[in-house]
Design a protein around this motif. Structure first.
Motif, PDB file in Angstrom:
ATOM      1  N   HIS A   1       0.840  -1.198   0.000  1.00  0.00           N
ATOM      2  CA  HIS A   1       0.000   0.000   0.000  1.00  0.00           C
ATOM      3  C   HIS A   1       0.875   1.248   0.000  1.00  0.00           C
ATOM      4  CE1 HIS A   1       0.763  -1.061   4.270  1.00  0.00           C
ATOM      5  NE2 HIS A   1       0.946   0.243   4.397  1.00  0.00           N
ATOM      6  N   GLY A   2       0.262   2.359  -0.353  1.00  0.00           N
ATOM      7  CA  GLY A   2       0.966   3.630  -0.329  1.00  0.00           C
ATOM      8  C   GLY A   2       1.232   4.068   1.103  1.00  0.00           C
ATOM      9  N   VAL A   3       2.317   4.800   1.272  1.00  0.00           N
ATOM     10  CA  VAL A   3       2.693   5.253   2.615  1.00  0.00           C
ATOM     11  C   VAL A   3       1.972   6.566   2.909  1.00  0.00           C
ATOM     12  CG1 VAL A   3       4.596   5.893   4.124  1.00  0.00           C
ATOM     13  CG2 VAL A   3       4.933   4.136   2.381  1.00  0.00           C
ATOM     14  N   GLN A   4       1.096   6.516   3.892  1.00  0.00           N
ATOM     15  CA  GLN A   4       0.363   7.719   4.290  1.00  0.00           C
ATOM     16  C   GLN A   4      -0.203   7.526   5.688  1.00  0.00           C
ATOM     17  OE1 GLN A   4      -3.507   8.250   2.211  1.00  0.00           O
ATOM     18  NE2 GLN A   4      -2.986   6.382   1.095  1.00  0.00           N
ATOM     19  N   GLY A   5      -0.671   8.592   6.290  1.00  0.00           N
ATOM     20  CA  GLY A   5      -1.253   8.513   7.616  1.00  0.00           C
ATOM     21  C   GLY A   5      -0.214   8.675   8.713  1.00  0.00           C
ATOM     22  N   THR A   6      -0.671   8.387   9.925  1.00  0.00           N
ATOM     23  CA  THR A   6       0.165   8.600  11.101  1.00  0.00           C
ATOM     24  C   THR A   6       0.761   7.289  11.587  1.00  0.00           C
ATOM     25  OG1 THR A   6      -1.215  10.463  11.791  1.00  0.00           O
ATOM     26  CG2 THR A   6       0.198   9.476  13.471  1.00  0.00           C
ATOM     27  N   LEU A   7       2.045   7.296  11.859  1.00  0.00           N
ATOM     28  CA  LEU A   7       2.728   6.126  12.414  1.00  0.00           C
ATOM     29  C   LEU A   7       2.773   6.267  13.938  1.00  0.00           C
ATOM     30  CD1 LEU A   7       4.348   3.524  11.679  1.00  0.00           C
ATOM     31  CD2 LEU A   7       6.410   4.931  11.848  1.00  0.00           C
ATOM     32  N   LEU A   8       2.131   5.346  14.640  1.00  0.00           N
ATOM     33  CA  LEU A   8       2.111   5.374  16.094  1.00  0.00           C
ATOM     34  C   LEU A   8       3.202   4.476  16.645  1.00  0.00           C
ATOM     35  CD1 LEU A   8      -1.757   5.102  16.665  1.00  0.00           C
ATOM     36  CD2 LEU A   8      -0.341   7.177  16.598  1.00  0.00           C
ATOM     37  N   GLU A   9       4.005   5.010  17.521  1.00  0.00           N
ATOM     38  CA  GLU A   9       5.099   4.241  18.119  1.00  0.00           C
ATOM     39  C   GLU A   9       4.586   3.532  19.376  1.00  0.00           C
ATOM     40  OE1 GLU A   9       9.665   4.923  19.768  1.00  0.00           O
ATOM     41  OE2 GLU A   9       8.719   6.407  18.446  1.00  0.00           O
ATOM     42  N   VAL A  10       4.424   2.214  19.277  1.00  0.00           N
ATOM     43  CA  VAL A  10       3.951   1.411  20.404  1.00  0.00           C
ATOM     44  C   VAL A  10       5.073   1.215  21.406  1.00  0.00           C
ATOM     45  CG1 VAL A  10       2.939  -0.795  21.098  1.00  0.00           C
ATOM     46  CG2 VAL A  10       2.286   0.259  18.909  1.00  0.00           C
ATOM     47  N   SER A  11       6.267   0.961  20.890  1.00  0.00           N
ATOM     48  CA  SER A  11       7.471   0.827  21.715  1.00  0.00           C
ATOM     49  C   SER A  11       8.656   1.178  20.844  1.00  0.00           C
ATOM     50  CB  SER A  11       7.605  -0.599  22.263  1.00  0.00           C
ATOM     51  OG  SER A  11       7.903  -1.504  21.217  1.00  0.00           O
ATOM     52  N   SER A  12       9.856   1.051  21.379  1.00  0.00           N
ATOM     53  CA  SER A  12      11.047   1.383  20.580  1.00  0.00           C
ATOM     54  C   SER A  12      11.264   0.401  19.430  1.00  0.00           C
ATOM     55  CB  SER A  12      12.283   1.393  21.478  1.00  0.00           C
ATOM     56  OG  SER A  12      12.461   0.112  22.099  1.00  0.00           O
ATOM     57  N   SER A  13      10.561  -0.736  19.457  1.00  0.00           N
ATOM     58  CA  SER A  13      10.768  -1.749  18.409  1.00  0.00           C
ATOM     59  C   SER A  13       9.476  -2.163  17.714  1.00  0.00           C
ATOM     60  CB  SER A  13      11.439  -2.997  19.005  1.00  0.00           C
ATOM     61  OG  SER A  13      10.623  -3.560  20.024  1.00  0.00           O
ATOM     62  N   SER A  14       8.384  -1.453  17.953  1.00  0.00           N
ATOM     63  CA  SER A  14       7.116  -1.797  17.288  1.00  0.00           C
ATOM     64  C   SER A  14       6.306  -0.541  16.982  1.00  0.00           C
ATOM     65  CB  SER A  14       6.297  -2.749  18.162  1.00  0.00           C
ATOM     66  OG  SER A  14       5.983  -2.145  19.412  1.00  0.00           O
ATOM     67  N   PHE A  15       5.539  -0.596  15.871  1.00  0.00           N
ATOM     68  CA  PHE A  15       4.779   0.562  15.409  1.00  0.00           C
ATOM     69  C   PHE A  15       3.414   0.097  14.885  1.00  0.00           C
ATOM     70  CE2 PHE A  15       9.294   1.225  14.769  1.00  0.00           C
ATOM     71  CZ  PHE A  15       9.526   2.444  15.379  1.00  0.00           C
ATOM     72  N   ARG A  16       2.471   1.054  14.869  1.00  0.00           N
ATOM     73  CA  ARG A  16       1.125   0.754  14.376  1.00  0.00           C
ATOM     74  C   ARG A  16       0.655   1.882  13.466  1.00  0.00           C
ATOM     75  NH1 ARG A  16      -3.897   1.615  16.935  1.00  0.00           N
ATOM     76  NH2 ARG A  16      -2.829   2.220  18.880  1.00  0.00           N
ATOM     77  N   TRP A  17      -0.093   1.540  12.421  1.00  0.00           N
ATOM     78  CA  TRP A  17      -0.634   2.524  11.491  1.00  0.00           C
ATOM     79  C   TRP A  17      -1.822   1.920  10.742  1.00  0.00           C
ATOM     80  CZ3 TRP A  17       3.183  -0.799  10.440  1.00  0.00           C
ATOM     81  CH2 TRP A  17       3.201  -1.445   9.202  1.00  0.00           C
ATOM     82  N   THR A  18      -2.557   2.762  10.051  1.00  0.00           N
ATOM     83  CA  THR A  18      -3.673   2.296   9.221  1.00  0.00           C
ATOM     84  C   THR A  18      -3.245   2.305   7.765  1.00  0.00           C
ATOM     85  OG1 THR A  18      -5.345   3.130  10.764  1.00  0.00           O
ATOM     86  CG2 THR A  18      -6.043   2.709   8.506  1.00  0.00           C
ATOM     87  N   ALA A  19      -3.232   1.116   7.163  1.00  0.00           N
ATOM     88  CA  ALA A  19      -2.858   0.986   5.755  1.00  0.00           C
ATOM     89  C   ALA A  19      -4.094   1.264   4.907  1.00  0.00           C
ATOM     90  CB  ALA A  19      -2.338  -0.427   5.484  1.00  0.00           C
ATOM     91  N   VAL A  20      -4.022   2.292   4.083  1.00  0.00           N
ATOM     92  CA  VAL A  20      -5.154   2.676   3.242  1.00  0.00           C
ATOM     93  C   VAL A  20      -5.015   2.020   1.873  1.00  0.00           C
ATOM     94  CG1 VAL A  20      -6.405   4.605   2.194  1.00  0.00           C
ATOM     95  CG2 VAL A  20      -5.365   4.863   4.464  1.00  0.00           C
ATOM     96  N   GLY A  21      -6.041   1.272   1.478  1.00  0.00           N
ATOM     97  CA  GLY A  21      -6.039   0.632   0.158  1.00  0.00           C
ATOM     98  C   GLY A  21      -5.020  -0.483   0.022  1.00  0.00           C
ATOM     99  N   ASP A  22      -4.789  -1.240   1.085  1.00  0.00           N
ATOM    100  CA  ASP A  22      -3.834  -2.350   0.998  1.00  0.00           C
ATOM    101  C   ASP A  22      -4.426  -3.463   0.126  1.00  0.00           C
ATOM    102  OD1 ASP A  22      -1.261  -3.606   2.225  1.00  0.00           O
ATOM    103  OD2 ASP A  22      -2.790  -5.170   2.422  1.00  0.00           O
ATOM    104  N   VAL A  23      -3.582  -4.043  -0.759  1.00  0.00           N
ATOM    105  CA  VAL A  23      -4.074  -5.065  -1.693  1.00  0.00           C
ATOM    106  C   VAL A  23      -3.346  -6.397  -1.512  1.00  0.00           C
ATOM    107  CG1 VAL A  23      -4.843  -3.419  -3.442  1.00  0.00           C
ATOM    108  CG2 VAL A  23      -2.467  -4.217  -3.458  1.00  0.00           C
ATOM    109  N   ALA A  24      -2.787  -6.606  -0.329  1.00  0.00           N
ATOM    110  CA  ALA A  24      -2.025  -7.837  -0.120  1.00  0.00           C
ATOM    111  C   ALA A  24      -2.930  -9.053   0.055  1.00  0.00           C
ATOM    112  CB  ALA A  24      -1.116  -7.699   1.102  1.00  0.00           C
ATOM    113  N   GLU A  25      -4.148  -8.852   0.550  1.00  0.00           N
ATOM    114  CA  GLU A  25      -5.060  -9.965   0.791  1.00  0.00           C
ATOM    115  C   GLU A  25      -6.381  -9.755   0.066  1.00  0.00           C
ATOM    116  OE1 GLU A  25      -5.632 -10.756   4.904  1.00  0.00           O
ATOM    117  OE2 GLU A  25      -3.629 -11.597   5.189  1.00  0.00           O
ATOM    118  N   LYS A  26      -6.981 -10.879  -0.331  1.00  0.00           N
ATOM    119  CA  LYS A  26      -8.320 -10.916  -0.935  1.00  0.00           C
ATOM    120  C   LYS A  26      -8.391 -10.224  -2.284  1.00  0.00           C
ATOM    121  CE  LYS A  26     -10.536 -11.125   3.599  1.00  0.00           C
ATOM    122  NZ  LYS A  26     -11.551 -10.516   4.518  1.00  0.00           N
ATOM    123  N   GLY A  27      -7.269  -9.713  -2.798  1.00  0.00           N
ATOM    124  CA  GLY A  27      -7.226  -9.149  -4.135  1.00  0.00           C
ATOM    125  C   GLY A  27      -7.956  -7.832  -4.314  1.00  0.00           C
ATOM    126  N   ALA A  28      -8.464  -7.257  -3.247  1.00  0.00           N
ATOM    127  CA  ALA A  28      -9.173  -5.981  -3.347  1.00  0.00           C
ATOM    128  C   ALA A  28      -8.614  -5.014  -2.313  1.00  0.00           C
ATOM    129  CB  ALA A  28     -10.670  -6.184  -3.124  1.00  0.00           C
TER     130      ALA A  28
END
Length: 212
Positions: A154-181
């Motif tokens: 998916h395209g890189v956009q939105g806010t990257l939330l730092e959960v810890s020094s070694s992990s992060f969370r974000w919302t992937a917009v329009g990701d096409v890795a699964e289910k083909g859509a």
């Protein structure tokens, strides 16, 4: 009865078809005219065995020895130079028009399952990288397993939330890795405490590449 003392010496050389015993008291002429029991026909010389065809073992079978029979080509596993049949096949990756901004960084990716209301199991391990399109300049995040299975795209956009020094969370917009859509999916990536450099590199590329 015939005795060995009355037997004629066996002739030297090839056997002539029969040999005879002289009976005591009979002249040679009478012995010649003696009935069948006193004559033994021997089988003639055995016919010569047919010649065996000369055979030479090869890697692909047997060559008969006939000079007109073409010899099979030994398979060596090496490609034949100049033969288009053995030319290497190039497989399209979909990344030909993009520039990799970094080498794949090993990490574990979790996807949030909306139906179950929980993060997906133990996550999937793979390599994450950032690709920049040469014409548009847009950057996308791509992650694959070692076997090539697509985990994120998916395209890189939105806010990257730092959960810890070694992990992060974000919302992937329009990701096409699964289910083909294309679908919006919450993702969390973990690099582990032993790969803090990888975590820092990921954060740097994400922040520099995101497009709002």
């Amino acid at each position: 009865e015939p005795t060995s003392a009355g037997a004629e010496a066996a002739p030297s050389g090839p056997v002539a078809g029969a040999f005879k015993f002289n009976l005591p008291g009979l002249s040679p002429a009478e012995a010649e005219a003696a009935p069948g029991p006193f004559k033994f026909n021997l089988p003639g010389p055995a016919a010569p065995a047919p010649a065996l065809a000369t055979a030479t073992a090869t890697a692909n079978g047997t060559e008969t020895g006939d000079e007109n029979t073409p010899m099979p080509v030994e398979e060596t596993g090496e490609p034949i130079v100049g033969d288009p049949k053995y030319a290497p096949v190039e497989t399209a990756t979909g990344e030909e028009d993009e520039e990799a901004l970094c080498e794949p960084i090993k990490a574990k990716l979790h996807r949030y399952d909306k139906e179950k209301g929980a993060w997906s199991g133990q996550g999937a391990v793979g390599g994450v990288k950032f690709l920049k399109h040469k014409a548009s300049g847009k950057v996308r995040l791509v992650m694959r397993t070692d076997t090539g299975k697509l985990l994120a795209n998916h395209g890189v956009q939105g806010t990257l939330l730092e959960v810890s020094s070694s992990s992060f969370r974000w919302t992937a917009v329009g990701d096409v890795a699964e289910k083909g859509a294309a679908q919006d999916v919450q993702m969390m990536i973990k690099f582990g405490k032993t790969n803090l450099d990888g975590a820092k590199a990921f954060k740097t590329h994400f922040e520099a590449s995101k497009q709002d």
